[in-house]
Write a protein that holds these residues in place. Structure first.
Motif, PDB file in Angstrom:
ATOM      1  N   GLU A   1       0.811  -1.213   0.000  1.00  0.00           N
ATOM      2  CA  GLU A   1       0.000   0.000   0.000  1.00  0.00           C
ATOM      3  C   GLU A   1       0.847   1.266   0.000  1.00  0.00           C
ATOM      4  O   GLU A   1       0.554   2.214  -0.733  1.00  0.00           O
ATOM      5  CB  GLU A   1      -0.937  -0.012   1.216  1.00  0.00           C
ATOM      6  CG  GLU A   1      -1.981   1.062   1.195  1.00  0.00           C
ATOM      7  CD  GLU A   1      -3.044   0.891   0.120  1.00  0.00           C
ATOM      8  OE1 GLU A   1      -3.809   1.844  -0.093  1.00  0.00           O
ATOM      9  OE2 GLU A   1      -3.126  -0.184  -0.526  1.00  0.00           O
TER      10      GLU A   1
ATOM     11  N   ARG B   1      -1.950  -5.229  -2.483  1.00  0.00           N
ATOM     12  CA  ARG B   1      -2.913  -5.300  -3.576  1.00  0.00           C
ATOM     13  C   ARG B   1      -2.329  -6.136  -4.704  1.00  0.00           C
ATOM     14  O   ARG B   1      -1.129  -6.093  -4.956  1.00  0.00           O
ATOM     15  CB  ARG B   1      -3.254  -3.909  -4.091  1.00  0.00           C
ATOM     16  CG  ARG B   1      -3.903  -3.025  -3.017  1.00  0.00           C
ATOM     17  CD  ARG B   1      -4.287  -1.708  -3.620  1.00  0.00           C
ATOM     18  NE  ARG B   1      -4.659  -0.730  -2.622  1.00  0.00           N
ATOM     19  CZ  ARG B   1      -5.830  -0.100  -2.587  1.00  0.00           C
ATOM     20  NH1 ARG B   1      -6.758  -0.367  -3.479  1.00  0.00           N
ATOM     21  NH2 ARG B   1      -6.084   0.809  -1.666  1.00  0.00           N
TER      22      ARG B   1
ATOM     23  N   GLY C   1      -7.659  -6.393  -2.820  1.00  0.00           N
ATOM     24  CA  GLY C   1      -6.941  -5.866  -1.668  1.00  0.00           C
ATOM     25  C   GLY C   1      -6.907  -6.899  -0.558  1.00  0.00           C
ATOM     26  O   GLY C   1      -7.861  -7.661  -0.379  1.00  0.00           O
TER      27      GLY C   1
ATOM     28  N   GLN D   1      -8.323   0.085   4.629  1.00  0.00           N
ATOM     29  CA  GLN D   1      -7.387   0.231   3.521  1.00  0.00           C
ATOM     30  C   GLN D   1      -6.516  -1.023   3.454  1.00  0.00           C
ATOM     31  O   GLN D   1      -6.013  -1.485   4.472  1.00  0.00           O
ATOM     32  CB  GLN D   1      -6.532   1.478   3.723  1.00  0.00           C
ATOM     33  CG  GLN D   1      -5.934   2.004   2.469  1.00  0.00           C
ATOM     34  CD  GLN D   1      -5.370   3.409   2.646  1.00  0.00           C
ATOM     35  OE1 GLN D   1      -5.535   4.038   3.686  1.00  0.00           O
ATOM     36  NE2 GLN D   1      -4.689   3.886   1.636  1.00  0.00           N
TER      37      GLN D   1
END
Length: 188
Positions: A12, A52, A67, A48
């Motif tokens: 991320e 990914r 994700g 979040q």
């Protein structure tokens, strides 16, 4: 066009604003009812992700995405480490081409590399057969509770029955505890 796809696994913190914008554009296409979430550089809807899996074309357009975030959830009163998996999307123009299967195979490799006991995801009823064919197991009677944040940031508690799926990674499916699921936060 599908021959020019470049797959990558990214952390991320290595994503740039243009990366987030490209991911958000795909997610808005893939989830039109939720497109108001995916504007500008907002490429997530809940928690979040930590990692990914992306597929891009030669122009950098994101064609597939998932994700993953390691987190503890409580299942039947017991804390369980999972690789929470979400935001699974394939460009509408590539759906039915096998890219969804390839995306999930790559996702499984990431989960294996993270050495989490289980992959975990919440799936809509129409997506359950797809994931089941790829080794995910649904617990249709299980109730799960999580924080569902609105696009404006307000948190509300949401409870859903069914659609909770687990993929054994470093543990056996038989060792998954029985009982309700409590995420004590958001889903990816």
């Amino acid at each position: 066009m599908t021959d020019d796809i470049r797959w990558e696994v990214v952390e991320e913190s290595s994503l740039s604003l243009p990366d987030h914008e490209a991911i958000a554009a795909l997610l808005a296409q893939a989830f039109p009812d939720w497109s108001h979430w995916y504007v500008g550089g907002r490429s997530w809807s809940g928690m979040q992700p930590e990692r990914r899996v992306l597929a891009r074309d030669q122009d950098g357009v994101v064609l597939a995405h998932v994700g993953i975030r390691r987190m503890f959830i409580t299942v039947g009163g017991r804390d369980v480490l999972v690789g929470d998996t979400g935001l699974v999307a394939v460009s509408p123009r590539l759906q039915g081409s096998g890219k969804g299967r390839e995306l999930m195979e790559r996702t499984h490799a990431v989960l294996d590399g993270l050495a989490v006991p289980y992959g975990f995801l919440g799936a809509g009823e129409n997506r359950i057969p797809f994931y089941a064919k790829l080794g995910w197991h649904e617990f249709p009677e299980v109730v799960g509770t999580f924080s569902a944040f609105t696009a404006e940031g307000a948190g509300i508690t949401n409870t859903e029955q069914g659609g909770w799926m687990v993929r054994p990674v470093a543990a056996a499916l038989e060792d998954w505890p029985a009982g309700a699921i409590w995420l004590n936060g958001q889903e990816v």
